[in-house]
Every structure is written in C-alpha cells, then in structure tokens.
Design a protein around this motif. Structure first.
Motif, PDB file in Angstrom:
ATOM      1  N   THR A   1     -19.756   3.918  -5.135  1.00 43.83           N
ATOM      2  CA  THR A   1     -18.315   3.828  -4.894  1.00 43.83           C
ATOM      3  C   THR A   1     -17.932   4.441  -3.547  1.00 43.83           C
ATOM      4  O   THR A   1     -17.002   3.967  -2.886  1.00 43.83           O
ATOM      5  N   ALA A   2     -18.644   5.501  -3.142  1.00 39.98           N
ATOM      6  CA  ALA A   2     -18.371   6.077  -1.825  1.00 39.98           C
ATOM      7  C   ALA A   2     -18.685   5.070  -0.716  1.00 39.98           C
ATOM      8  O   ALA A   2     -17.940   4.953   0.271  1.00 39.98           O
ATOM      9  N   ALA A   3     -19.784   4.334  -0.884  1.00 41.86           N
ATOM     10  CA  ALA A   3     -20.116   3.305   0.099  1.00 41.86           C
ATOM     11  C   ALA A   3     -19.071   2.192   0.103  1.00 41.86           C
ATOM     12  O   ALA A   3     -18.713   1.660   1.163  1.00 41.86           O
ATOM     13  N   ALA A   4     -18.560   1.834  -1.086  1.00 43.13           N
ATOM     14  CA  ALA A   4     -17.534   0.792  -1.152  1.00 43.13           C
ATOM     15  C   ALA A   4     -16.242   1.244  -0.464  1.00 43.13           C
ATOM     16  O   ALA A   4     -15.585   0.454   0.227  1.00 43.13           O
ATOM     17  N   ARG A   5     -15.870   2.498  -0.617  1.00 42.33           N
ATOM     18  CA  ARG A   5     -14.664   2.995   0.038  1.00 42.33           C
ATOM     19  C   ARG A   5     -14.847   3.037   1.555  1.00 42.33           C
ATOM     20  O   ARG A   5     -13.930   2.711   2.321  1.00 42.33           O
ATOM     21  N   ALA A   6     -16.038   3.432   2.004  1.00 42.16           N
ATOM     22  CA  ALA A   6     -16.288   3.435   3.446  1.00 42.16           C
ATOM     23  C   ALA A   6     -16.249   2.024   4.015  1.00 42.16           C
ATOM     24  O   ALA A   6     -15.718   1.792   5.110  1.00 42.16           O
ATOM     25  N   SER A   7     -16.783   1.067   3.257  1.00 38.39           N
ATOM     26  CA  SER A   7     -16.746  -0.323   3.709  1.00 38.39           C
ATOM     27  C   SER A   7     -15.318  -0.855   3.750  1.00 38.39           C
ATOM     28  O   SER A   7     -14.954  -1.614   4.651  1.00 38.39           O
ATOM     29  N   ALA A   8     -14.491  -0.459   2.767  1.00 40.09           N
ATOM     30  CA  ALA A   8     -13.105  -0.942   2.738  1.00 40.09           C
ATOM     31  C   ALA A   8     -12.274  -0.372   3.877  1.00 40.09           C
ATOM     32  O   ALA A   8     -11.285  -0.977   4.292  1.00 40.09           O
ATOM     33  N   ARG A   9     -12.655   0.795   4.395  1.00 43.08           N
ATOM     34  CA  ARG A   9     -11.899   1.392   5.499  1.00 43.08           C
ATOM     35  C   ARG A   9     -12.252   0.790   6.859  1.00 43.08           C
ATOM     36  O   ARG A   9     -11.609   1.089   7.859  1.00 43.08           O
ATOM     37  N   SER A  10     -13.289  -0.032   6.891  1.00 43.60           N
ATOM     38  CA  SER A  10     -13.693  -0.638   8.163  1.00 43.60           C
ATOM     39  C   SER A  10     -12.639  -1.643   8.631  1.00 43.60           C
ATOM     40  O   SER A  10     -11.935  -2.255   7.830  1.00 43.60           O
ATOM     41  N   TRP A  11     -12.524  -1.838   9.947  1.00 40.41           N
ATOM     42  CA  TRP A  11     -11.509  -2.758  10.487  1.00 40.41           C
ATOM     43  C   TRP A  11     -11.975  -4.197  10.465  1.00 40.41           C
ATOM     44  O   TRP A  11     -11.218  -5.099  10.807  1.00 40.41           O
ATOM     45  N   ILE A  12     -13.225  -4.447  10.096  1.00 40.12           N
ATOM     46  CA  ILE A  12     -13.722  -5.811   9.941  1.00 40.12           C
ATOM     47  C   ILE A  12     -14.161  -6.008   8.495  1.00 40.12           C
ATOM     48  O   ILE A  12     -14.491  -5.053   7.787  1.00 40.12           O
ATOM     49  N   ALA A  13     -14.160  -7.251   8.058  1.00 42.24           N
ATOM     50  CA  ALA A  13     -14.420  -7.552   6.655  1.00 42.24           C
ATOM     51  C   ALA A  13     -15.898  -7.654   6.330  1.00 42.24           C
ATOM     52  O   ALA A  13     -16.259  -7.812   5.171  1.00 42.24           O
ATOM     53  N   GLY A  14     -16.740  -7.586   7.322  1.00 37.58           N
ATOM     54  CA  GLY A  14     -18.165  -7.691   7.076  1.00 37.58           C
ATOM     55  C   GLY A  14     -18.938  -7.267   8.301  1.00 37.58           C
ATOM     56  O   GLY A  14     -18.386  -6.721   9.275  1.00 37.58           O
ATOM     57  N   SER A  15     -20.225  -7.541   8.290  1.00 41.51           N
ATOM     58  CA  SER A  15     -21.070  -7.153   9.416  1.00 41.51           C
ATOM     59  C   SER A  15     -20.889  -8.134  10.568  1.00 41.51           C
ATOM     60  O   SER A  15     -20.844  -9.352  10.355  1.00 41.51           O
ATOM     61  N   PRO A  16     -20.765  -7.629  11.792  1.00 39.45           N
ATOM     62  CA  PRO A  16     -20.687  -8.538  12.935  1.00 39.45           C
ATOM     63  C   PRO A  16     -22.038  -9.198  13.190  1.00 39.45           C
ATOM     64  O   PRO A  16     -23.083  -8.712  12.744  1.00 39.45           O
ATOM     65  N   THR A  17     -21.984 -10.319  13.889  1.00 37.97           N
ATOM     66  CA  THR A  17     -23.206 -11.051  14.218  1.00 37.97           C
ATOM     67  C   THR A  17     -23.301 -11.202  15.736  1.00 37.97           C
ATOM     68  O   THR A  17     -22.303 -11.363  16.435  1.00 37.97           O
ATOM     69  N   LEU A  18     -24.511 -11.165  16.244  1.00 35.24           N
ATOM     70  CA  LEU A  18     -24.802 -11.317  17.668  1.00 35.24           C
ATOM     71  C   LEU A  18     -25.573 -12.613  17.875  1.00 35.24           C
ATOM     72  O   LEU A  18     -26.563 -12.867  17.158  1.00 35.24           O
ATOM     73  N   GLY A  19     -25.093 -13.440  18.800  1.00 35.59           N
ATOM     74  CA  GLY A  19     -25.750 -14.715  19.074  1.00 35.59           C
ATOM     75  C   GLY A  19     -26.268 -14.794  20.497  1.00 35.59           C
ATOM     76  O   GLY A  19     -25.605 -14.333  21.437  1.00 35.59           O
ATOM     77  N   LEU A  20     -27.435 -15.384  20.695  1.00 40.63           N
ATOM     78  CA  LEU A  20     -28.048 -15.590  22.003  1.00 40.63           C
ATOM     79  C   LEU A  20     -28.491 -17.043  22.089  1.00 40.63           C
ATOM     80  O   LEU A  20     -29.111 -17.566  21.144  1.00 40.63           O
TER      81      LEU A  20
END
Length: 408
Positions: free
Chosen positions: A59-78
C-alpha cells in the motif's frame, strides 16, 4: 573485644534491616511472564504478521505511485534511418523521443483515495489480527490454568488418601479394622495415583500448546483481568470490516474515473543529415495520443467493484451483529461464573465440615470406612469444582475484555 564488636554489628544490622526492607521493596523478577508479554510473543510468531507487513509495503508503494505526476512509467524511443539504395542523397535521420502517460481528470485523486483507504484497511486488519491472537492466547492460557488446577487438586486428593490409607493400615495391624478395609483404602490410593498421572498428561499437553503459541515457558500469574468500564473505542473486528467497505467504495470511484486508458504525451528531437545540404537540420515534435474509452470497456471493473462493496457491507453488518452478540454472551457468562463460584464455595465448605464429622466418627468406630471414602470423594469433587470455577471466572473476565476489543 572482637566478640563485642561483632555483637554490635549484628545488633545494628538487626535494627537497620526492617528500614531497608521498607525503603527498598522487593522488585518483581526480571523477565516474569505476563499476559501482555505472552500476547507479544504469540504476535511475533504469527504468520499473519509477515503477511500484513508485506501488504503495508504494497500500500505504501501504491500511495507513492498515486502521488506521481504521470500515470505510469515513461518510455524512451530511439530510431535511425539511412539511405541504402542507389540514391545519391546519402540521407540519414536520427530521432530520440520520450513519452509518458498522463492522469485523466479526477483519476489521480481517486487513485490516491483508494491507496489511502487500502492503507487504513491494512492498519485495521493488523489491529484485528492482534486482537485475534490475544483471544487465542487467553484461551490457551486458561486451558493450561484449568489443567494445572486439576492436577493440583488430584495431587492433594492423593496425599489425603495416602494419609487415610496409612491410618487404616495401622488400625488393621492393631486389629481394629478388617483386612478388607485396608485393601479398600489401598485401591483408593492406587486410583488416585492413576488420576494424578492422567492429570499430569493433560496439564503437560495444555502447557505445550501454550508454549508453541507464545514461545514462553511459564504461565503468567493467574489473576482475573481487570474489567474496563470506561467508554471504549470501536472493536478492532468491526473497524476492520468497515475499513474494507470503505476501501471497496474507493475502488468503485477509481474504476469510474478510469473508463479509458491514460492519454500519453511524447516529445521527440529529430536530426537530419543530407550530403547535398551543408549543415544537418534539427526539428522538435510534440505528439498527443488520446485513447477513446467507453462504458462497455470499463463495465467489468465497475461491476466487480460493486460486488466487492456488497460483500464488504454484508461482512460489516455481520461483524457488528457478532460483536454485539459476543459482548452480551460474555457478560452473561461472567454473571454465571460468579454465581457458580459462590455456590461451589459454599458447597465445598459444607462438604469439608461433613467429612470432618464423618472422619471423627470413623476414628471412634461409629461409621464404616465406606462412608469415609464416599465423603472424601464428594469433598474432593467439591474442591475440584471450586478450583475449576475460579478458572472459569478468570476465563469469563478474559472473554469480556476480548469481546469488547481490549488488548492486554
């Protein structure tokens, strides 16, 4: 001179000792077992503890994830492109992009609320699990106490029968009683020895169950728990059920706020190089992808959330009814135990007086041995009842506190 000096020191010590005894009262033995330490030991050995601690991390990890300004992990493209055919342009392109999903309106707050309700649910479940462990410790404790009291009474009865058998043997030797009376007294001693052996086995089994649960070798002092009559907080079992219902409601709000996948924003930098051109050219691109959601897509998640709410509400109602029922039953058991102990105490006093009169008449030759043995058996039964009712009273106190959600 030395004798006089030694006498002076002895006299001074005799005068000072009572004062020292008053000034420094005896402290309880270090590490003495208590009900609280037994519950702590059982809690540390509980399998539910590690599971709920892991859920706390979740639950602590879920709360930290909910406080992030993005909804998921960013992706890098080359990406890299180059002419490989017969073209004389010799064109090459290089591109670097970064994309990230964004929260939908209201989705972030709904996810934060769901994470907070999950954290509260786990905390309530920890308190409930600890209360359940306390109830199990209380039960095992008073089971072991009942077995130990039964053993003590069996041993007392054996000693009494051995004394009576010795008296009968002396009178048989003196010719006052028949040999059959001596054999009858002897078989009563043997029967009492069998009862002691069985009581020792039951006491060892009960103590072993207590030790496995708590990890503590000795029983705490067997005093009835103090009953708290002040205003109490809500029972941990009921609090946990209500927390589960609130978490399910937060899950429904989150499902309603997530009717489509999160939109994503990407920014890219492209570098183009062509042989016919002098310098390479750079460009920046911004892209937005908005998924199109529908009610049909999210209906299974919302239906599941409503099902969880209905189940949690039913469990909360059942928990409330059980808490009220257990509290009323515990109060009734306490009143019955107090009345039973009073009756058993009066019965034991009457039986002891009766047995004393019968034994006196037996020594005077006015009553047969059979009546003495029967009176002793009834007295022993009355003493056992008193000991068992004292244990039952202690258990009733523990059950009242347990039903009211009081931890040691």
């Amino acid at each position: 001179m030395r004798v006089a000096r030694l006498s002076f020191f002895i006299a001074a010590a005799a005068v000072a000792w009572p004062c020292l005894a008053v000034a420094a009262p005896a402290a309880p033995p270090v590490g003495a077992a208590t009900l609280k330490s037994a519950v702590e030991g059982a809690w540390s050995r509980s399998t539910a503890l590690s599971t709920l601690i892991a859920r706390q991390d979740e639950t602590a990890a879920a709360r930290a994830s909910a406080r992030s300004w993005i909804a998921g992990s960013p992706t890098l493209g080359l990406s890299q492109r180059a002419d490989r055919g017969a073209s004389l342009r010799d064109q090459r392109e290089s591109e670097v992009s970064v994309a990230a999903p964004l929260w939908l309106p209201g989705q972030r707050s709904a996810r934060e609320a769901a994470a907070a309700r999950s954290t509260e649910e786990v905390s309530a479940q920890l308190r409930q699990a600890r209360l359940e462990i306390a109830g199990e410790v209380r039960t095992r404790l008073w089971e072991a106490a009942a077995a130990r009291e039964a053993l003590a009474e069996k041993e007392d009865h054996l000693h009494h029968m051995e004394d009576l058998s010795s008296d009968v043997d002396r009178r048989v030797t003196a010719g006052d009683l028949a040999r059959s009376d001596g054999l009858l007294a002897q078989q009563e001693v043997l029967a009492a020895q069998v009862d002691v052996a069985l009581a020792r086995t039951r006491a060892a089994e009960a103590l072993a169950r207590y030790r496995v649960l708590t990890g503590i070798a000795d029983l705490p002092p067997l005093e009835p728990e103090s009953l708290v009559h002040a205003v109490l907080p809500a029972n941990a079992r009921l609090t946990a059920a209500r927390a589960t219902e609130l978490r399910a409601q937060a899950g429904l709000r989150l499902a309603e706020a997530t009717r489509s996948a999160a939109p994503s924003v990407a920014i890219s930098v492209r570098r183009e190089h062509e042989r016919n051109l002098g310098e390479p050219t750079n460009s920046i691109a911004l892209a937005v992808q908005i998924p199109l959601g529908s009610e049909a897509r999210n209906r299974p998640a919302e239906t599941l959330a409503r099902t969880q709410i209905a189940a949690a509400a039913a469990e909360a109602a059942q928990a409330e009814a059980l808490v009220e029922s257990d509290s009323a039953l515990a109060q009734e058991q306490l009143r019955n135990a107090e009345a039973a102990l009073a009756s058993a105490t009066r019965r034991a006093a009457a039986m002891h007086e009766h047995t004393a009169l019968i034994e006196k008449a037996f020594r005077l030759g006015e009553r047969p041995l059979v009546e003495v043995l029967r009176s002793n058996a009834l007295t022993h039964e009355a003493d056992v009842a008193v000991r068992q009712q004292r244990v039952a009273l202690g258990l009733a106190h523990a059950q009242v506190n347990q039903a009211r959600g009081i931890l040691p």
